[in-house]
Design a protein around this motif. Sequence first.
Motif, mmCIF file in Angstrom:
data_model
loop_
_atom_site.group_PDB
_atom_site.id
_atom_site.type_symbol
_atom_site.label_atom_id
_atom_site.label_comp_id
_atom_site.label_asym_id
_atom_site.label_seq_id
_atom_site.Cartn_x
_atom_site.Cartn_y
_atom_site.Cartn_z
ATOM 1 N N SER A 192 0.869 -1.307 -0.028
ATOM 2 C CA SER A 192 -0.106 0.055 0.180
ATOM 3 C C SER A 192 1.073 1.305 -0.117
ATOM 4 C CB SER A 192 -0.966 -0.074 1.207
ATOM 5 O OG SER A 192 -2.202 -0.768 1.058
ATOM 6 N N VAL A 193 0.272 2.366 -0.872
ATOM 7 C CA VAL A 193 1.149 3.614 -0.755
ATOM 8 C C VAL A 193 -0.012 4.539 -0.571
ATOM 9 C CG1 VAL A 193 2.182 5.359 -2.040
ATOM 10 C CG2 VAL A 193 2.853 2.872 -2.242
ATOM 11 N N THR A 194 0.280 5.561 0.170
ATOM 12 C CA THR A 194 -0.624 6.764 0.610
ATOM 13 C C THR A 194 -0.067 7.940 0.002
ATOM 14 O OG1 THR A 194 -1.628 5.792 2.593
ATOM 15 C CG2 THR A 194 -1.857 7.974 2.298
ATOM 16 N N ILE A 195 -0.972 8.745 -0.814
ATOM 17 C CA ILE A 195 -0.635 9.862 -1.212
ATOM 18 C C ILE A 195 -1.685 10.941 -0.956
ATOM 19 C CG2 ILE A 195 0.395 8.852 -3.518
ATOM 20 C CD1 ILE A 195 -1.891 9.864 -5.121
ATOM 21 N N GLY A 196 -1.345 12.371 -1.138
ATOM 22 C CA GLY A 196 -2.174 13.346 -0.671
ATOM 23 C C GLY A 196 -2.602 14.078 -2.022
ATOM 24 N N VAL A 197 -4.044 14.497 -1.888
ATOM 25 C CA VAL A 197 -4.770 15.106 -2.943
ATOM 26 C C VAL A 197 -5.439 16.247 -2.234
ATOM 27 C CG1 VAL A 197 -6.559 14.814 -4.641
ATOM 28 C CG2 VAL A 197 -4.870 13.086 -4.453
ATOM 29 N N ALA A 198 -5.314 17.469 -2.483
ATOM 30 C CA ALA A 198 -6.053 18.587 -2.197
ATOM 31 C C ALA A 198 -7.463 18.273 -1.959
ATOM 32 C CB ALA A 198 -5.912 19.736 -3.132
ATOM 33 N N ASP A 199 -7.922 18.546 -1.166
ATOM 34 C CA ASP A 199 -9.464 18.338 -0.831
ATOM 35 C C ASP A 199 -10.203 18.913 -1.854
ATOM 36 O OD1 ASP A 199 -11.739 17.400 1.007
ATOM 37 O OD2 ASP A 199 -12.030 19.276 1.629
ATOM 38 N N SER A 200 -9.876 20.020 -2.468
ATOM 39 C CA SER A 200 -10.621 20.654 -3.483
ATOM 40 C C SER A 200 -10.785 19.781 -4.941
ATOM 41 C CB SER A 200 -10.309 22.011 -3.887
ATOM 42 O OG SER A 200 -8.864 22.161 -4.322
ATOM 43 N N HIS A 201 -9.784 18.878 -4.905
ATOM 44 C CA HIS A 201 -9.694 18.104 -6.154
ATOM 45 C C HIS A 201 -10.154 16.681 -5.926
ATOM 46 C CE1 HIS A 201 -6.269 21.043 -7.564
ATOM 47 N NE2 HIS A 201 -7.564 21.180 -8.167
ATOM 48 N N ILE A 202 -10.599 16.252 -4.755
ATOM 49 C CA ILE A 202 -11.109 14.934 -4.765
ATOM 50 C C ILE A 202 -12.186 14.442 -5.521
ATOM 51 C CG2 ILE A 202 -12.276 13.543 -2.892
ATOM 52 C CD1 ILE A 202 -9.321 13.357 -2.482
ATOM 53 N N GLY A 203 -13.097 15.597 -5.744
ATOM 54 C CA GLY A 203 -14.381 15.245 -6.457
ATOM 55 C C GLY A 203 -13.731 14.643 -8.117
ATOM 56 N N LEU A 204 -12.659 15.401 -8.454
ATOM 57 C CA LEU A 204 -12.138 14.926 -9.716
ATOM 58 C C LEU A 204 -11.826 13.496 -9.818
ATOM 59 C CD1 LEU A 204 -10.236 18.144 -10.615
ATOM 60 C CD2 LEU A 204 -12.223 17.564 -11.829
ATOM 61 N N LYS A 231 -8.684 3.583 -1.669
ATOM 62 C CA LYS A 231 -9.390 4.217 -0.782
ATOM 63 C C LYS A 231 -9.105 5.770 -0.361
ATOM 64 C CE LYS A 231 -11.089 3.316 3.766
ATOM 65 N NZ LYS A 231 -10.854 2.241 5.192
ATOM 66 N N ILE A 232 -10.175 6.501 -0.227
ATOM 67 C CA ILE A 232 -9.992 7.921 0.019
ATOM 68 C C ILE A 232 -10.580 8.152 1.685
ATOM 69 C CG2 ILE A 232 -10.737 10.269 -0.647
ATOM 70 C CD1 ILE A 232 -11.044 9.315 -3.479
ATOM 71 N N SER A 233 -9.767 8.711 2.345
ATOM 72 C CA SER A 233 -10.026 9.249 3.659
ATOM 73 C C SER A 233 -11.365 10.080 3.701
ATOM 74 C CB SER A 233 -8.787 10.102 4.564
ATOM 75 O OG SER A 233 -8.839 11.312 3.781
ATOM 76 N N ASP A 234 -12.174 10.008 4.699
ATOM 77 C CA ASP A 234 -13.302 10.767 5.271
ATOM 78 C C ASP A 234 -12.945 12.228 4.962
ATOM 79 O OD1 ASP A 234 -14.663 8.262 5.550
ATOM 80 O OD2 ASP A 234 -14.531 8.377 7.497
ATOM 81 N N ARG A 235 -14.085 12.985 4.630
ATOM 82 C CA ARG A 235 -13.885 14.536 4.728
ATOM 83 C C ARG A 235 -13.614 15.088 5.902
ATOM 84 N NH1 ARG A 235 -19.037 17.265 2.239
ATOM 85 N NH2 ARG A 235 -18.105 15.954 0.383
ATOM 86 N N GLY A 236 -12.391 15.784 6.021
ATOM 87 C CA GLY A 236 -11.874 16.207 7.222
ATOM 88 C C GLY A 236 -10.824 15.469 7.814
ATOM 89 N N ASP A 237 -10.375 14.150 7.110
ATOM 90 C CA ASP A 237 -9.344 13.415 7.538
ATOM 91 C C ASP A 237 -8.222 13.791 6.809
ATOM 92 O OD1 ASP A 237 -7.601 11.559 8.710
ATOM 93 O OD2 ASP A 237 -8.900 9.994 7.971
ATOM 94 N N PHE A 238 -7.283 14.553 7.195
ATOM 95 C CA PHE A 238 -6.391 15.043 6.433
ATOM 96 C C PHE A 238 -4.826 14.392 6.707
ATOM 97 C CE2 PHE A 238 -8.894 19.103 6.269
ATOM 98 C CZ PHE A 238 -9.824 18.732 5.117
ATOM 99 N N ILE A 239 -3.847 14.524 5.510
ATOM 100 C CA ILE A 239 -2.548 14.222 6.186
ATOM 101 C C ILE A 239 -2.243 15.273 7.164
ATOM 102 C CG2 ILE A 239 -0.163 14.290 5.346
ATOM 103 C CD1 ILE A 239 -1.332 12.885 2.648
ATOM 104 N N SER A 240 -1.420 14.963 8.066
ATOM 105 C CA SER A 240 -1.067 15.989 9.236
ATOM 106 C C SER A 240 -0.397 17.056 8.686
ATOM 107 C CB SER A 240 -0.224 15.045 10.032
ATOM 108 O OG SER A 240 0.192 15.949 11.207
ATOM 109 N N GLY A 241 -0.926 18.290 9.190
ATOM 110 C CA GLY A 241 -0.431 19.806 8.955
ATOM 111 C C GLY A 241 -0.832 20.071 7.347
ATOM 112 N N THR A 242 -1.811 19.437 6.606
ATOM 113 C CA THR A 242 -2.121 19.758 5.319
ATOM 114 C C THR A 242 -3.487 19.986 5.299
ATOM 115 O OG1 THR A 242 -2.236 17.865 4.230
ATOM 116 C CG2 THR A 242 -0.080 18.217 4.531
ATOM 117 N N THR A 243 -3.927 20.207 4.353
ATOM 118 C CA THR A 243 -5.547 20.199 3.825
ATOM 119 C C THR A 243 -5.694 19.172 2.642
ATOM 120 O OG1 THR A 243 -5.318 21.846 2.390
ATOM 121 C CG2 THR A 243 -6.007 22.662 4.646
#
Length: 323
Positions: free
Chosen positions: A245-257, A278-290
């Motif tokens: 497994s690998v986890t990457i960060g995607v800006a909350d504003s781009h998750i819909g895409l 799998k995408i984290s729930d709304r509000g569940d961000f990578i620490s220190g980011t959005t």
Amino acid sequence: MESAESSYVSSPEAPRRRSSPPPPKSPTSDTMEKPTYVKFLVSNAAAGSVIGKGGATITDFQSQSGARIQLSRNHEFFPGTTDRIIMISGTINEILKAVELVLTKLLNELYSEESEDVELKTKLRLIVPNSSCGGIIGKQGSTIKSFIEDSQAGIKISPQDNNYFGVNDRLVTLTGTLEEQMRAADLIISKLSEDSHYTQLMNAPFSYPAAYNAVSYGPPPPNGPPNGAAGKFQDNKEDRNNSTSVTIGVADSHIGLVVGRGGRTIMEISQGSGARIKISDRGDFISGTTERKVTITGSQRAIQAAETMIMQKVNYASERALD
């Protein structure tokens, strides 16, 4: 219905003849020396003659030109074709020398076969990111028209709506004599080398996920996950044995895409790559980011394919926002 290589604009119907072509416009020395690359298609059969016995031909071409020449592996084709991908990197002059060596080799073989269809077979099909095609087209087609006038080659850009899902590259097809194609290639590669986004993609994988080369490109089955949930698809045997497994960060504003309407986009990415996403729930961000957490599970190949498709969606949206 347009073909996969419908033209945006192409050369006029009048015969492409002139007695004395104008000398090439010289790009700045900085542009000429800056490393860049070009990708184009060759048939699977032609790829063998480019490589040569024991790699002798491709080694010779690299030595003569100073450029690096890479090919996608056997049966790794550009989506929707049975053609392999050649990537040539180096300075513009090195690249042009290598392209000319490759095209001359293929032309000589065609002529030696006394083919009556040589002109049709000798088109050069460049692979260009969709985000870079605007620079080639220019305002109201002014740039591509000037390239056609200068080179006397036919230049056609495949329409964006013919792309397969997750493939943000288009084909730029050059036709004409070898000299005309080379002049057009010079103009296009020089223009692309001025595009910082294009040059940043030099080290990106230049092959495509194997799933694109399957016979069926249809939509996902209708029984996929609802409400934008991440797709849960069974891995193939390779995935089950080598799953990670690998986890990457995607800006909350781009998750819909990434998710798409009704979860369609994420299902297509999952099916196309063979990975589970799998995408984290709304509000569940990578620490220190959005940025939301996007966890990709599967084989290394599946993870890489899924990550590439996700980032292509995000990068394309970011570019459009800047326009």
